[in-house]
Design an enzyme around this catalytic site. Structure first.
Site, PDB file in Angstrom:
ATOM      1  N   LYS A 109      -3.193  36.476 -16.246  1.00 52.67           N
ATOM      2  CA  LYS A 109      -3.299  35.078 -15.830  1.00 52.67           C
ATOM      3  C   LYS A 109      -1.946  34.604 -15.297  1.00 52.67           C
ATOM      4  O   LYS A 109      -0.926  35.283 -15.456  1.00 52.67           O
ATOM      5  CB  LYS A 109      -3.735  34.205 -17.008  1.00 52.67           C
ATOM      6  CG  LYS A 109      -2.763  34.201 -18.184  1.00 52.67           C
ATOM      7  CD  LYS A 109      -3.258  33.330 -19.316  1.00 52.67           C
ATOM      8  CE  LYS A 109      -2.268  33.354 -20.483  1.00 52.67           C
ATOM      9  NZ  LYS A 109      -2.659  32.426 -21.567  1.00 52.67           N
ATOM     10  N   TYR A 123      27.722  20.006 -10.382  1.00 55.57           N
ATOM     11  CA  TYR A 123      27.314  18.614 -10.531  1.00 55.57           C
ATOM     12  C   TYR A 123      27.771  18.039 -11.861  1.00 55.57           C
ATOM     13  O   TYR A 123      27.616  18.653 -12.913  1.00 55.57           O
ATOM     14  CB  TYR A 123      25.789  18.498 -10.442  1.00 55.57           C
ATOM     15  CG  TYR A 123      25.236  18.582  -9.045  1.00 55.57           C
ATOM     16  CD1 TYR A 123      25.539  17.617  -8.093  1.00 55.57           C
ATOM     17  CD2 TYR A 123      24.389  19.619  -8.685  1.00 55.57           C
ATOM     18  CE1 TYR A 123      25.013  17.689  -6.813  1.00 55.57           C
ATOM     19  CE2 TYR A 123      23.857  19.700  -7.405  1.00 55.57           C
ATOM     20  CZ  TYR A 123      24.174  18.728  -6.475  1.00 55.57           C
ATOM     21  OH  TYR A 123      23.662  18.801  -5.210  1.00 55.57           O
TER      22      TYR A 123
END
EC number: 5.1.1.1
Length: 361
Positions: A35, A256
């Protein structure tokens, strides 16, 4: 020249890990769970690699099963969540799929459907996870209804799911196991309950079917080490390269928000990989990477397309140096711990813009 990030998918390692699942549970059939695009590895390619040895596959939805059928996969495919709408039953029958039934609306849909050939149903027991399935008090009644469905239903199985088979504390697992055993003995039902951690570490749960998932891709699902004598091989190795190097004095911020500062003069490598590829933005300073095969710490916040790594101790590393973000030589589970997550999320979170390169035996 293409952006250098790529995910190598080692199909020989996938087959090795499947063989481990079979070897440790020789009396069980091993249904390969593919899956979520085979946990990010590519469902069609993985199914084809396992097609010669896996007697069945498991997916989450009809759409995932249809993709496998369209690619030529002929084995039975189990829908782990069953149908999502009664209209799907016609496609389930046409494609020869197996289905989990976990709710009364699904049960009634099956009982009211008139198939040309019997449907294979896996009735789900809620043994204590409290997510899907019938509780132990009502399970036998639903089982009996399906048994009485005549030639509309065949090959009934009992399926359930462990919430904590991976954990060292056995208390919740034992409660679930006692519930499952009680129902199984009452109904003499064939079982499919062993997921990856139970397959690896709980041999008493090995039933007529097991359903190994994450272990097939080389991730250790257990809270501790694998049992003695077992080894899994990483199937995905996520690679990129350094695209720039910054030489910085002491006290300079990187990335950042300036989360990390140089504590000495440093060489900082810029890697072409970021959260836009699926690398976790929550990776902490110190998360390991391999640069030219040597461990180096991530420094500063991960950005969308780039991340930064301290290569001060590698004077020969530079633009073009290979970087392994996880995989061979650096387990995805170790990286995941630095991101306060699990290997499942990193593997399934790899985004489509990262090319997969399939390495065949």
């Amino acid at each position: 020249m293409a952006r250098p990030i790529i995910a190598d998918i080692d199909l020989d390692a996938l087959c090795h890990n499947y063989a481990v699942a079979r070897r440790i549970a020789p009396r069980s059939h091993a249904m390969a769970v593919i899956k979520a695009n085979a946990y990010g590895h590519g469902a069609v390619a993985c199914a084809k690699a396992l097609a010669a040895v896996a007697p069945a596959f498991a997916v989450a939805s009809l759409e995932e099963a249809e993709s496998l059928r369209e690619s030529g996969i002929l084995q039975p495919i189990l829908l782990l969540e069953g149908i999502f709408d009664t209209d799907e039953l016609a496609r389930v029958e046409a494609l020869g799929l197996w289905q989990v039934v976990h709710s009364d609306w699904q049960l009634n849909a099956v009982l009211n459907y008139s198939p040309a050939r019997p449907l294979t149903v896996w009735l789900k027991l809620d043994s204590g996870m409290h997510r899907l399935g019938f509780d132990s008090a009502s399970f036998a009644d639903r089982w009996a209804k399906l048994q009485a469905a005549g030639d509309r239903v065949r090959d009934l199985h009992l399926i359930s799911h462990f919430a904590s088979a991976d954990q060292a504390d056995p208390s919740q697992f034992e409660r679930q196991w006692q519930t499952i055993e009680s129902v199984r003995q009452q109904l003499e039902a064939p079982l499919c309950i062993a997921n990856s951690p139970a397959t690896l570490a709980k041999p008493r749960t090995h039933g007529h079917w097991n359903r190994p998932g994450i272990m097939l891709y080389g991730s250790n699902p257990l809270e501790g080490a694998l049992p003695d004598g077992m080894s899994l091989k990483p199937v995905m190795t996520l690679r990129s390269r350094l695209i720039a190097v910054q030489t910085l004095p002491m006290g300079e911020p990187v990335g950042y928000g300036g989360r990390w500062h140089t504590s000495r003069p440093a060489r900082i490598g810029i890697v072409a990989a970021g959260y836009g590829d699926g690398y976790d933005r929550h990776a902490a300073d110190g998360t390991p990477l391999l640069v030219d095969g040597q461990r180096c710490p991530l420094v500063g916040r991960v950005s969308m397309d780039m991340l930064t790594v301290d290569i001060s101790h590698l004077p020969d590393a530079g633009v073009g140096s290979e970087v392994v973000l996880w995989g061979r030589g650096l387990g995805v589970d170790e990286v995941a711990r630095h991101c306060d997550t699990i290997g499942y999320t990193l593997l399934t979170g790899l985004l489509p813009r990262v090319p997969r390169r399939y390495l065949v035996p």
